[in-house]
Scaffold this active site. Structure first.
Site, mmCIF file in Angstrom:
data_model
loop_
_atom_site.group_PDB
_atom_site.id
_atom_site.type_symbol
_atom_site.label_atom_id
_atom_site.label_comp_id
_atom_site.label_asym_id
_atom_site.label_seq_id
_atom_site.Cartn_x
_atom_site.Cartn_y
_atom_site.Cartn_z
ATOM 1 N N GLU A 30 -7.431 -0.556 1.413
ATOM 2 C CA GLU A 30 -7.886 -1.699 2.196
ATOM 3 C C GLU A 30 -8.479 -1.238 3.521
ATOM 4 O O GLU A 30 -8.354 -0.070 3.904
ATOM 5 C CB GLU A 30 -6.726 -2.666 2.443
ATOM 6 C CG GLU A 30 -5.534 -2.029 3.149
ATOM 7 C CD GLU A 30 -4.942 -2.907 4.228
ATOM 8 O OE1 GLU A 30 -5.733 -3.363 5.072
ATOM 9 O OE2 GLU A 30 -3.719 -3.099 4.237
ATOM 10 N N SER A 145 0.983 -15.884 3.540
ATOM 11 C CA SER A 145 -0.198 -15.071 3.274
ATOM 12 C C SER A 145 -0.782 -15.347 1.896
ATOM 13 O O SER A 145 -0.064 -15.531 0.910
ATOM 14 C CB SER A 145 0.167 -13.584 3.373
ATOM 15 O OG SER A 145 -0.908 -12.780 2.937
ATOM 16 N N ALA A 146 -2.121 -15.312 1.841
ATOM 17 C CA ALA A 146 -2.828 -15.431 0.564
ATOM 18 C C ALA A 146 -2.586 -14.220 -0.334
ATOM 19 O O ALA A 146 -2.886 -14.270 -1.531
ATOM 20 C CB ALA A 146 -4.327 -15.589 0.813
ATOM 21 N N LYS A 164 5.631 -6.566 5.147
ATOM 22 C CA LYS A 164 5.800 -6.145 6.541
ATOM 23 C C LYS A 164 7.113 -6.721 7.083
ATOM 24 O O LYS A 164 7.455 -7.869 6.836
ATOM 25 C CB LYS A 164 4.617 -6.605 7.379
ATOM 26 C CG LYS A 164 3.303 -5.934 6.994
ATOM 27 C CD LYS A 164 2.176 -6.409 7.885
ATOM 28 C CE LYS A 164 0.863 -5.705 7.540
ATOM 29 N NZ LYS A 164 0.293 -6.175 6.253
#
Length: 305
Positions: A30, A145-146, A164
């Site tokens: 990423e 989150s998506a 996280k």
């Protein structure tokens, strides 16, 4: 491989294209960790080193980003460096990936957007630091989150150090279970907590070998079970910050975010920057170590597929 309709918007680095065409292992990476996750020059050095680690393991790295409206499947050294110093890049997920393409924007891809682009290119394994998840206080903010929905829909193996630690790990695990996402701890019976090797939560599944992860992925495909897999890989013991110590830093960072009314996509970068400050740089060193560790495992999984 890349759908015909998407090809006009996608650039595949020649080394990545060659590896994919030959059926050799490729690992996606990423880019929000470059644009939003670390300061310069550490972000640039980290990104280059992670690619070298994957190459050293016998796989081809493919850092994914959007540059000037082009979806990049693999970055040149110059493109990677330019991204590391970019001013005002977007933080791209499923909702705004196409917007960046249509408007000629530049942005780092989150876990969700990287999964989309990796699958589009035919890449089955992706290494990151930690996934997004359910934020603390989500019962009021609805901040989820998506990444979690993407794990449920896109067939890519995501190797991370878990969610996280700034997130609500327990609720994140519940959402992943509801979405039918296999959460597999690598060599551990408990979930890691990003900077720390252990959280209070038991891992739903455990495997101890990259070949076993590859077998599980193949079995899911054979059974027609859609979606991806999350591999939770604990940070090396020599590099971890104990969970008890991190809890104090995270609490202070969250209070600061609330006082400054930080919301939406700005929350995670703010918290990471605040924790970097509070730990006097130790959190960044651990973050780099866990990304490198995840890259090694991802390359070995890609070779086993």
């Amino acid at each position: 491989m890349t759908p015909e309709t998407a090809r006009p918007y996608v650039d595949v680095l020649p080394a990545v294209a060659t590896a994919l065409a030959a059926g050799r292992p490729v690992v996606a990476l990423e880019s929000t960790i470059i644009t939003h996750g670390m300061p310069y020059p550490q972000n640039s050095v980290m990104a280059a080193n992670v690619e070298k680690i994957i190459l050293g393991e016998g796989a081809t790295p493919a850092t994914i980003a959007v540059v000037g409206g082009r979806i990049k499947i693999g970055l040149s050294d110059g493109e990677r460096e330019a991204l590391a110093v970019a001013t005002g890049p977007m933080k791209l997920s499923r909702a705004d990936l196409a917007y960046a393409v249509a408007e000629g924007r530049t942005g780092g891809t989150t876990v969700a957007a990287t999964m989309i682009c990796a699958h589009m290119a035919g890449i089955r394994v992706f290494a990151t630091g930690g996934i997004g998840g359910v934020h603390k206080g989500a019962e009021e903010s609805f901040d989820v989150s998506a990444d979690l929905d993407e794990l449920a829909r896109t067939p890519v193996i995501v190797v991370s150090a878990g969610a996280k630690a700034i997130l609500d790990i327990e609720k994140t695990l519940e959402v992943l279970e509801t979405r039918g996402v296999p959460v597999v701890a690598a060599g551990s019976d408990v979930m890691p907590a990003f900077w720390s090797r252990e959280s209070p939560y038991r891992a739903p599944l455990r495997v101890d070998d990259p070949k076993a992860i590859a077998r599980l992925f193949a079995a899911r495909k054979a059974l027609g079970l859609g979606g991806g897999m999350l591999i939770a890989n604990p940070v090396p013991e020599s590099d971890e910050i104990p969970a008890g110590e991190m809890a104090g830093y995270i609490e202070v960072a969250y209070r600061a975010a609330q006082e400054q009314r930080v919301a939406g996509k700005a929350v995670t970068p703010f918290l990471l920057a605040k924790i970097l400050e509070l730990t006097d740089g130790a959190s960044l060193k651990t973050n780099i170590a866990l990304v490198e560790n995840n890259a090694r495992l991802a390359a070995r999984i890609a070779k086993a597929l």
